[in-house]
Every structure is written in C-alpha cells, then in structure tokens.
Design a protein around this motif. Structure first.
Motif, short mmCIF file in Angstrom:
data_model
loop_
_atom_site.label_atom_id
_atom_site.label_comp_id
_atom_site.label_asym_id
_atom_site.label_seq_id
_atom_site.Cartn_x
_atom_site.Cartn_y
_atom_site.Cartn_z
N ALA A 1 0.83 -1.21 0.00
CA ALA A 1 0.00 0.00 0.00
C ALA A 1 0.86 1.25 0.00
O ALA A 1 0.57 2.23 -0.70
CB ALA A 1 -0.94 -0.01 1.20
N GLY B 1 0.58 3.59 -3.26
CA GLY B 1 -0.41 4.59 -2.87
C GLY B 1 -0.60 5.71 -3.88
O GLY B 1 -1.73 6.14 -4.14
N PRO C 1 -4.23 4.46 -5.85
CA PRO C 1 -4.77 4.69 -4.51
C PRO C 1 -5.90 3.73 -4.13
O PRO C 1 -6.02 3.34 -2.97
CB PRO C 1 -5.26 6.13 -4.55
CG PRO C 1 -4.98 6.67 -5.88
CD PRO C 1 -4.31 5.63 -6.70
N GLN C 2 -6.69 3.32 -5.09
CA GLN C 2 -7.79 2.41 -4.78
C GLN C 2 -7.26 1.05 -4.32
O GLN C 2 -7.72 0.50 -3.32
CB GLN C 2 -8.70 2.23 -6.00
CG GLN C 2 -9.92 1.39 -5.73
CD GLN C 2 -10.84 1.34 -6.94
OE1 GLN C 2 -10.58 1.94 -7.99
NE2 GLN C 2 -11.93 0.61 -6.80
N ALA D 1 -4.31 0.53 -3.04
CA ALA D 1 -3.63 0.77 -1.77
C ALA D 1 -4.64 0.78 -0.63
O ALA D 1 -4.39 0.19 0.44
CB ALA D 1 -2.85 2.07 -1.83
N ARG D 2 -5.79 1.42 -0.83
CA ARG D 2 -6.83 1.43 0.21
C ARG D 2 -7.34 0.03 0.48
O ARG D 2 -7.57 -0.35 1.64
CB ARG D 2 -7.97 2.35 -0.18
CG ARG D 2 -7.70 3.82 0.07
CD ARG D 2 -8.94 4.67 -0.07
NE ARG D 2 -9.51 4.64 -1.41
CZ ARG D 2 -9.09 5.39 -2.43
NH1 ARG D 2 -8.11 6.25 -2.25
NH2 ARG D 2 -9.66 5.30 -3.61
N LEU E 1 -4.75 -1.72 2.56
CA LEU E 1 -4.80 -1.23 3.94
C LEU E 1 -5.99 -1.82 4.70
O LEU E 1 -5.87 -2.20 5.86
CB LEU E 1 -4.87 0.30 3.97
CG LEU E 1 -3.58 1.03 3.65
CD1 LEU E 1 -3.85 2.53 3.55
CD2 LEU E 1 -2.52 0.74 4.70
N GLY E 2 -7.12 -1.90 4.03
CA GLY E 2 -8.30 -2.49 4.67
C GLY E 2 -8.10 -3.94 5.02
O GLY E 2 -8.46 -4.39 6.12
N ARG F 1 -5.63 -4.18 7.90
CA ARG F 1 -6.28 -3.80 9.16
C ARG F 1 -7.12 -4.95 9.70
O ARG F 1 -7.13 -5.21 10.90
CB ARG F 1 -7.15 -2.56 8.95
CG ARG F 1 -7.73 -2.03 10.23
CD ARG F 1 -8.51 -0.74 9.97
NE ARG F 1 -8.79 -0.04 11.19
CZ ARG F 1 -9.68 -0.42 12.10
NH1 ARG F 1 -10.36 -1.52 11.93
NH2 ARG F 1 -9.89 0.29 13.19
N ASP G 1 -4.20 2.69 11.64
CA ASP G 1 -5.14 3.80 11.67
C ASP G 1 -4.46 5.16 11.81
O ASP G 1 -5.04 6.18 11.50
CB ASP G 1 -6.14 3.62 12.82
CG ASP G 1 -7.09 2.47 12.57
OD1 ASP G 1 -7.26 2.08 11.39
OD2 ASP G 1 -7.66 1.94 13.54
#
Length: 139
Positions: free
Chosen positions: A107, A111, A115-116, A118-119, A122-123, A126, A138
């Motif tokens: 990510a 990024g 970016p999509q 990468a998000r 990240l999700g 997490r 976070d």
C-alpha cells in the motif's frame, strides 16, 4: 521416493530446497542474519541476493519475500519490490502477520500510482492485524 518424483516435487514447490539440501533451521537462520546485516548496513544488492536465495530454499516463507521487497525498495526498484510483495502474498498459507506486513508495504509503495488498490490493501491489513497493530494502521 523416486528421483522423478523428487525433482518434480522441488519444481512444484512441494519439496523445499532447504529440505533437499538438508539444511537445518539454524543454517537458514544464519543465512538470514547475513541478509539482515546487509539490509541494516544499506547493502541492498547483497541483501537482495541473500533473501532471493532464501526464497529458493523456502519458497513458502513470506518473510523472505518481504525482505527481498525491502532490499529492492532500498535500491530504488519499486516495481521489483511490489513484485516481491505479490510473491509474498502468494507464498504464505493463510492470513498472518507476514501477510499484513506485505499488504502495508505494498500500500505504501503503490499509494500514489493506484490509490484504490492501496486502500484495499490497507483495509485487508487492518482486518488481519492485532489490536495494537490496528492502531498503527489507523494512525
């Protein structure tokens, strides 16, 4: 085991070269320490070579692929680092901390260009991370 089965087992990844070469866990750890020292010392080319060799010895150990990615990132080879992270994610069985680390680094590296994706990484990271690590994600 017949020799044809042995070689096809190595080729398919069912038999790790570590096992074929009769290397112990201590042997592999010693090799990894050489690579880690190279990373710490900024000798990224040497670190990459060590960790690429370890991926051949133990192809399903995602941490070796992560180290390849970090070495390539240190050399400025972002595309190579992202490719190594893809290998890490493919190599690891199940969801664990190495998967979360690979997703976080990917990510970071992608990024700006995607970016999509990468998000999404990240999700997923997490969701895999421990409560303490989630605070870092976070932040």
């Amino acid at each position: 085991m017949q020799s044809a089965d042995f070689f096809s087992g190595i080729e398919s990844g069912q038999i790790a070269l570590r096992d074929a070469g009769r290397l112990s866990g201590k042997d592999v750890d010693a090799i990894a320490r050489v690579g880690a020292a190279a990373l710490t010392g900024g000798r990224f080319e040497q670190a990459e070579q060590v960790f690429v060799a370890l991926t051949a010895l133990e192809p399903k150990v995602g941490l070796h692929w992560l180290h390849v990615a970090v070495a390539r990132q240190g050399k400025g080879d972002v595309a190579g680092a992202v490719a190594a992270l893809g290998n890490a994610l493919s190599a690891v069985d199940g969801d664990n901390e190495d998967v979360a680390r690979a997703l976080l680094l990917r990510a970071e590296l992608t990024g700006r260009s995607d970016p999509q994706a990468a998000r999404a990484d990240l999700g997923r990271a997490r969701a895999l991370a421990s409560p303490a690590a989630k605070k870092l994600v976070d932040a």
